[in-house]
Structures are given as structure tokens and as C-alpha cells.
Write an enzyme that holds these catalytic residues in place. Structure first.
Site, PDB file in Angstrom:
ATOM      1  N   ASP A  67      78.829 -58.580 -12.537  1.00 19.99           N
ATOM      2  CA  ASP A  67      78.517 -59.991 -13.854  1.00 19.99           C
ATOM      3  C   ASP A  67      77.909 -58.733 -14.875  1.00 19.99           C
ATOM      4  O   ASP A  67      78.396 -57.544 -14.760  1.00 19.99           O
ATOM      5  CB  ASP A  67      77.482 -60.243 -12.378  1.00 19.99           C
ATOM      6  CG  ASP A  67      76.340 -59.317 -12.262  1.00 19.99           C
ATOM      7  OD1 ASP A  67      76.424 -57.982 -12.258  1.00 19.99           O
ATOM      8  OD2 ASP A  67      75.396 -59.356 -11.838  1.00 19.99           O
ATOM      9  N   ASN A 136      64.488 -62.344  -5.878  1.00 18.41           N
ATOM     10  CA  ASN A 136      64.396 -63.602  -5.547  1.00 18.41           C
ATOM     11  C   ASN A 136      65.311 -64.787  -4.709  1.00 18.41           C
ATOM     12  O   ASN A 136      65.376 -65.530  -4.304  1.00 18.41           O
ATOM     13  CB  ASN A 136      64.701 -64.629  -6.867  1.00 18.41           C
ATOM     14  CG  ASN A 136      65.512 -64.513  -8.043  1.00 18.41           C
ATOM     15  OD1 ASN A 136      66.197 -63.732  -7.044  1.00 18.41           O
ATOM     16  ND2 ASN A 136      65.105 -65.322  -8.750  1.00 18.41           N
ATOM     17  N   HIS A 138      68.748 -63.295  -5.400  1.00 24.19           N
ATOM     18  CA  HIS A 138      70.197 -63.232  -5.667  1.00 24.19           C
ATOM     19  C   HIS A 138      71.001 -62.774  -5.712  1.00 24.19           C
ATOM     20  O   HIS A 138      70.771 -61.409  -5.464  1.00 24.19           O
ATOM     21  CB  HIS A 138      69.596 -63.804  -7.007  1.00 24.19           C
ATOM     22  CG  HIS A 138      68.987 -62.878  -8.379  1.00 24.19           C
ATOM     23  ND1 HIS A 138      69.214 -62.488  -8.951  1.00 24.19           N
ATOM     24  CD2 HIS A 138      70.061 -61.339  -8.065  1.00 24.19           C
ATOM     25  CE1 HIS A 138      68.341 -61.715 -10.162  1.00 24.19           C
ATOM     26  NE2 HIS A 138      69.083 -60.585  -9.627  1.00 24.19           N
ATOM     27  N   GLU A 143      71.610 -67.490  -8.896  1.00 20.34           N
ATOM     28  CA  GLU A 143      69.588 -67.311  -8.970  1.00 20.34           C
ATOM     29  C   GLU A 143      69.560 -68.640  -7.634  1.00 20.34           C
ATOM     30  O   GLU A 143      70.627 -69.209  -7.411  1.00 20.34           O
ATOM     31  CB  GLU A 143      69.419 -67.867 -10.486  1.00 20.34           C
ATOM     32  CG  GLU A 143      69.174 -66.668 -12.016  1.00 20.34           C
ATOM     33  CD  GLU A 143      68.551 -65.611 -10.553  1.00 20.34           C
ATOM     34  OE1 GLU A 143      67.680 -65.562 -10.269  1.00 20.34           O
ATOM     35  OE2 GLU A 143      68.222 -65.051 -12.008  1.00 20.34           O
TER      36      GLU A 143
END
Ligand code: GLP
Length: 244
Positions: A67, A136, A138, A143
């Protein structure tokens, strides 16, 4: 799934580096999918040592990073491209023209993502994908969502991710709000997956992701369906997992 709990961060870094080193030694022209974040810094330092010691060479290795922040050019100090040079590429014998990171400087999100996805496919995919884990759940920058997005895509970062990543910027308003990331399908297509996580702050999400239900609300949970996953965590991150 192979789940390895190490004593501490250093042991985790070495154990995870071994997985990559063993692959590079056995298959010198392999393709690595790489990750950023604080977690793999120690692992990259171990790979730099392995290369300096002549144990492995990166000269025939290709890499594709997961990413990049949308809006940050490759030479921006907070870009993931810069991170990779700083932590790995500038310290090993890799041919940097064979390293790939999504083009954060391309404002055309659709084109940037489509080009990256096509490049990975045209290359023949990734042999080993390294992943860290967001608080979280990810992976890359995928996400929590109502679906597993298949291909490289542009995501709106959640408040929790922006807050977590702001520690590396001068102020929270400098953190980009969007990123280009390999999709869940892109990640799942890798032949082998290696996940690293450390610290108490990751204990809940490690337990949920690898021992809880598979749901796009916890993107990493999909890895339970991958046939070849190795998870390496330190004792703190593994502390809430069911007995191994
Ligand atoms: C970032 C990256 C992820 C990384 C995650 C965890 O948001 N996009 O690829 O795994 O954060 O980072 P850290 O290792 O610093 O906890």
C-alpha cells in the site's frame, strides 16, 4: 495455519525473517509482497544482516508493496516508498527497478490502482506476502468493511487508523486520509502469507482475527481461509489467544 508465539519482539523478528530468508535462499528469484509499519522494522533489520552475511541475496528478487498513502510522492519522508528504502532496499543488493509500491503521487485513483493490480498479475503474482495487522484488523489498508474488496483499491482511512498513524507525522492533519492498497483478493492470491504482530495493544485483534469468526468487519480474519499462513507474534500479542 501455523501460529508461532515468540518470547519477545527480537525473537519474533528473527523467526519471521527466517521464513523470508529460507524462501529467498531456496528460490533466489522469488517475488515478495512487503509491508510497512513499526512491526516489521526488526524483521527487515534481520534480513539486512542475512544479506550482509552472504546468507541471502536479493539481486534476483522482485517486490510488490501492499500500500501507499494517496497524495504522497515516493521521496516524501512519510511515504511507504521512502520507508522501504530506509529500512530495506538501500541496505541490500536488490535491483531497485524491481521494487514496486503503488504510485501515491498519481491523483487518478482508478488508474493508479488498476495499473498496480495489472502489474502484479502480469508479473505472475506474489510468492510470499508479508503482513502487519492494524488495531482494527486491517491488512494493507483494507479497513473494516461490509465486503472483502477484491482488487487494489483506493480506501478512505478510518479515524482509528489516522490516529494510530499520526504518531509518525508532525501533526494529525498531515496524515493523508486516503490510501491505495492491494485488495483482499490480491493478498489472498499470494502463495504463502506471513503475518507479524507484537505488543499488548494487538492482543485482542490477534485473537479475533485468527480465532474468531471470518468477517469483513475484521479484514485479517479472511486469512483463516488461506491454505498457507504463518502467524508470528510476541508473547504480549499472543496473550489472548486460545491455548496452542
Ligand atoms: C499501517 C499499514 C499496515 C500495517 C499497520 C500496522 O496502517 N498500512 O500495512 O500493518 O499500519 O502498523 P504497525 O506495525 O505500526 O502497528
Amino acid at each position: 495455519m501455523k501460529f508461532i508465539i515468540c518470547k519477545d519482539y527480537d525473537e519474533m523478528s528473527r523467526a519471521a525473517a527466517d521464513v523470508i530468508s529460507d524462501l529467498v535462499a531456496a528460490q533466489p528469484d522469488c517475488t515478495l509482497g512487503l509491508a510497512t509499519g513499526s512491526t516489521p522494522i526488526g524483521l527487515y533489520a534481520e534480513l539486512v544482516k542475512d544479506c550482509a552475511d552472504g546468507k541471502i541475496s536479493f539481486k534476483d528478487v522482485d517486490t510488490y508493496n501492499l500500500d501507499e498513502y494517496r497524495g504522497l510522492p515516493a521521496d516524501h519522508v512519510q511515504s511507504y516508498h521512502y520507508f522501504m528504502k530506509d529500512n530495506l532496499f538501500d541496505h541490500v543488493d536488490i535491483d531497485q527497478s524491481r521494487t514496486h509500491v503503488p504510485d501515491g503521487s498519481n491523483p487518478d485513483a482508478q488508474a493508479a490502482c488498476a495499473e498496480y493490480e495489472a502489474a502484479i498479475k502480469a508479473h505472475g503474482g506474489v510468492d510470499l506476502q508479508l503482513l502487519g495487522l492494524g488495531h482494527n484488523g486491517h491488512i494493507g489498508f483494507n479497513e473494516p468493511n461490509t465486503e472483502f474488496v477484491k482488487e487494489t483499491n483506493c480506501v478512505d482511512l478510518t479515524e482509528s487508523t489516522i490516529t494510530a498513524n499520526s504518531r509518525l507525522f508532525d501533526s494529525i492533519d498531515q496524515v493523508p486520509t486516503q490510501a491505495y492498497t492491494m485488495g483482499i483478493g490480491t493478498i489472498m492470491a499470494a502463495k504463502k502469507i506471513l503475518v507479524v504482530a507484537n505488543g499488548e495493544g494487538k492482543a485482542d485483534i490477534v485473537a479475533q482475527a485468527f480465532f474468531g469468526p471470518v468477517t469483513p468487519q475484521v479484514p485479517a480474519s479472511v486469512l483463516q481461509f488461506h491454505p498457507d499462513v504463518t502467524v508470528v507474534v510476541d508473547a504480549a500479542a499472543g496473550s489472548k489467544c486460545p491455548q496452542q
